[in-house]
Design a protein around this motif. Structure first.
Motif, short mmCIF file in Angstrom:
data_model
loop_
_atom_site.label_atom_id
_atom_site.label_comp_id
_atom_site.label_asym_id
_atom_site.label_seq_id
_atom_site.Cartn_x
_atom_site.Cartn_y
_atom_site.Cartn_z
N LYS A 124 -20.59 -36.57 23.87
CA LYS A 124 -20.52 -36.91 22.44
C LYS A 124 -21.90 -37.27 21.89
O LYS A 124 -22.25 -36.88 20.77
N GLU A 125 -22.70 -37.99 22.68
CA GLU A 125 -24.05 -38.34 22.25
C GLU A 125 -24.94 -37.10 22.21
O GLU A 125 -25.79 -36.95 21.32
N PHE A 126 -24.76 -36.21 23.17
CA PHE A 126 -25.54 -34.97 23.19
C PHE A 126 -25.29 -34.16 21.92
O PHE A 126 -26.23 -33.68 21.27
N VAL A 127 -24.03 -33.98 21.60
CA VAL A 127 -23.66 -33.17 20.43
C VAL A 127 -24.18 -33.80 19.15
O VAL A 127 -24.65 -33.11 18.23
N LYS A 128 -24.14 -35.13 19.08
CA LYS A 128 -24.65 -35.83 17.89
C LYS A 128 -26.13 -35.53 17.69
O LYS A 128 -26.57 -35.23 16.57
N LYS A 129 -26.91 -35.60 18.76
CA LYS A 129 -28.34 -35.30 18.67
C LYS A 129 -28.57 -33.83 18.35
O LYS A 129 -29.50 -33.48 17.59
N TRP A 130 -27.75 -32.96 18.91
CA TRP A 130 -27.86 -31.52 18.62
C TRP A 130 -27.61 -31.25 17.15
O TRP A 130 -28.32 -30.45 16.52
N GLU A 131 -26.62 -31.91 16.59
CA GLU A 131 -26.32 -31.73 15.16
C GLU A 131 -27.43 -32.28 14.28
O GLU A 131 -27.58 -31.87 13.13
N GLU A 132 -28.23 -33.19 14.81
CA GLU A 132 -29.38 -33.71 14.06
C GLU A 132 -30.56 -32.74 14.07
O GLU A 132 -31.53 -32.95 13.36
N GLY A 133 -30.46 -31.69 14.90
CA GLY A 133 -31.51 -30.67 14.90
C GLY A 133 -32.28 -30.51 16.19
O GLY A 133 -33.16 -29.65 16.29
N PHE A 134 -31.99 -31.31 17.20
CA PHE A 134 -32.68 -31.18 18.48
C PHE A 134 -32.09 -30.02 19.27
O PHE A 134 -30.87 -29.92 19.44
N LEU A 135 -32.96 -29.14 19.76
CA LEU A 135 -32.49 -27.98 20.51
C LEU A 135 -32.28 -28.29 21.98
O LEU A 135 -31.62 -27.53 22.69
N VAL A 136 -32.85 -29.38 22.45
CA VAL A 136 -32.66 -29.82 23.82
C VAL A 136 -32.40 -31.32 23.80
O VAL A 136 -33.12 -32.07 23.15
N VAL A 201 -38.09 -26.77 30.78
CA VAL A 201 -37.74 -27.42 29.52
C VAL A 201 -39.00 -27.83 28.78
O VAL A 201 -39.14 -27.59 27.57
N SER A 202 -39.94 -28.43 29.49
CA SER A 202 -41.19 -28.85 28.86
C SER A 202 -42.08 -27.65 28.56
O SER A 202 -42.81 -27.64 27.57
N GLU A 203 -42.04 -26.64 29.42
CA GLU A 203 -42.86 -25.44 29.23
C GLU A 203 -42.49 -24.72 27.94
O GLU A 203 -43.37 -24.27 27.18
N ILE A 204 -41.20 -24.59 27.67
CA ILE A 204 -40.75 -23.91 26.44
C ILE A 204 -41.11 -24.74 25.21
O ILE A 204 -41.54 -24.20 24.19
N GLY A 205 -40.93 -26.04 25.28
CA GLY A 205 -41.47 -26.92 24.26
C GLY A 205 -40.65 -27.12 23.01
O GLY A 205 -41.18 -27.58 21.99
N PHE A 206 -39.36 -26.82 23.04
CA PHE A 206 -38.51 -27.07 21.87
C PHE A 206 -38.36 -28.57 21.62
O PHE A 206 -38.55 -29.38 22.54
N PRO A 207 -38.02 -28.95 20.36
CA PRO A 207 -37.78 -30.37 20.07
C PRO A 207 -36.76 -30.95 21.03
O PRO A 207 -35.71 -30.35 21.26
N LEU A 208 -37.07 -32.11 21.57
CA LEU A 208 -36.26 -32.68 22.64
C LEU A 208 -35.93 -34.13 22.34
O LEU A 208 -36.78 -34.90 21.90
N ALA A 209 -34.68 -34.48 22.58
CA ALA A 209 -34.25 -35.88 22.46
C ALA A 209 -33.79 -36.36 23.83
O ALA A 209 -33.25 -35.59 24.62
N THR A 210 -34.03 -37.62 24.12
CA THR A 210 -33.60 -38.18 25.39
C THR A 210 -32.59 -39.30 25.14
O THR A 210 -32.69 -40.04 24.15
N ILE A 211 -31.63 -39.40 26.03
CA ILE A 211 -30.61 -40.45 25.95
C ILE A 211 -30.59 -41.20 27.27
O ILE A 211 -30.30 -40.62 28.31
N PRO A 212 -30.93 -42.49 27.27
CA PRO A 212 -30.92 -43.26 28.51
C PRO A 212 -29.48 -43.50 28.98
O PRO A 212 -28.57 -43.66 28.16
#
Length: 339
Positions: A124-136, A201-212
């Motif tokens: 659920k947290e992943f999808v929320k961040k994805w909907e905010e525009g993060f591709l990863v 993941v870092s090599e491609i470089g898309f906008p990334l969000a992290t969730i602890p």
């Protein structure tokens, strides 16, 4: 049941019906008979709580020997959202999940291991961040219930790889997370037969969000991770994303040779000054011999790791060879037809 085939499905995006977006959840499993049912139920509940997406849950079984496949067949017979890929043999924890990701149809692909150390509720947290525009979106272990010593070693490794790598890597991430379809399509084009996923993941470089998150202890089953697998992953991260060890070998070789020249000159001068009283002795020779031999073997090993990585790339073997597929649409699967 679909027929046996040695053909690997195309990594191009399969067609999917128009309508609400599709989430694909991918879970690799090997001897997880005690965990796969709960994994399925928790993933299903998490997606249903989101409520606005269709979903598929792809299990890729690495030739389990404990009845895992029988449980998956039972689940798939009742729920067509559950799809199964059965590998011809155990292709490892790197190649197998990546192959499953490439077979997913979703607008977003979520990787969740089946041993339940990745809490499916974070979907659920992943999808929320994805909907905010993060591709990863990646989950990052803030703490863990595993052995404190083991967790400290892992953290030290991530720190080391991050310092050696030529790109900024995500520390304490296992690959548990969400990946947009655009990211997966680019990943497929890279065509790496043995990739270090977190590095790519870092090599491609898309906008990334992290969730602890807090990683729970494994409560059922026995982990298939051993020293060799952990070492393999560690060396893969270093050799795929850093040339520092090779350059360190060159610089250290030059420094040690220069030091050896200075020591030899000092011994020579000392012998000339104290010809009768100064004896060289065998101890310095033996110590020096073992030291330089150890240094050479260490860096030959490092060089061998890089050569081994090149060897794997040159072979261009398929990620996996499939034995069977269950609940996949025949028209979207290259090389398979219904019996």
């Amino acid at each position: 049941m679909e027929r046996l085939s040695a053909c690997i499905a195309s990594t191009s995006t399969p067609s999917r019906p128009a309508g609400e977006k599709l989430l694909s959840v991918v879970s690799g499993c090997y001897n997880e008979v005690d965990n796969v049912r709960e994994c399925y139920e928790r993933v299903k509940k998490a997606v249903e709580e989101i409520g606005r997406y269709r979903y598929e849950h792809i299990f890729i079984d690495n030739a389990s020997k404990d009845g895992t496949l029988a449980v998956l067949r039972e689940i798939a017979a009742k729920d067509k959202n559950v799809k199964i890929i059965v590998n011809a043999r155990n292709f490892g924890h790197i190649r197998s999940p990546l192959h499953a990701i490439f077979q997913a149809r979703g607008d977003a692909i979520i990787s969740v291991v089946s041993d339940l150390q990745d809490p499916p509720e974070l979907i659920k947290e992943f999808v929320k961040k994805w909907e905010e525009g993060f591709l990863v979106v990646m989950a990052v272990k803030e703490n863990s219930e595993e052995s404190p010593l083991f967790f400290a070693i892992r953290k030290a490794y991530y720190e080391l790889v991050s310092r050696l790598a030529e790109i900024e890597l995500v520390k304490n991430a296992t690959g548990f997370g969400l990946y947009d379809r655009r990211f997966v399509d680019i990943l497929a084009e890279i065509d790496d037969p043995y990739p270090y996923f977190r590095g790519l993941v870092s090599e491609i470089g898309f906008p990334l969000a992290t969730i602890p998150y807090h990683q729970p202890v494994r409560t059922r089953g026995i982990t298939s991770n051993n020293f060799y697998r952990l070492y393999d992953m560690a060396m893969l991260g270093i050799t795929n994303h850093s040339k520092v060890p090779l350059r360190l070998a060159t610089m250290l070789g030059f420094a040690v040779s220069f030091l050896s020249l200075l020591v030899a000159f000092a011994y020579f001068v000392w012998k000339l000054l104290y010809w009768d009283s100064f004896t060289l002795g065998l101890a310095p020779l033996e110590i020096g011999l073992f030291f330089f031999g150890s240094v050479q073997l260490f860096f030959i090993g490092i060089l061998g790791e890089y050569i081994g990585s090149i060897h794997t790339q040159v072979h261009k073997r398929p990620l996996v060879v499939e034995l069977e597929r269950i609940n996949f649409e025949p028209e979207t699967v290259k090389g398979f037809s219904p019996s």
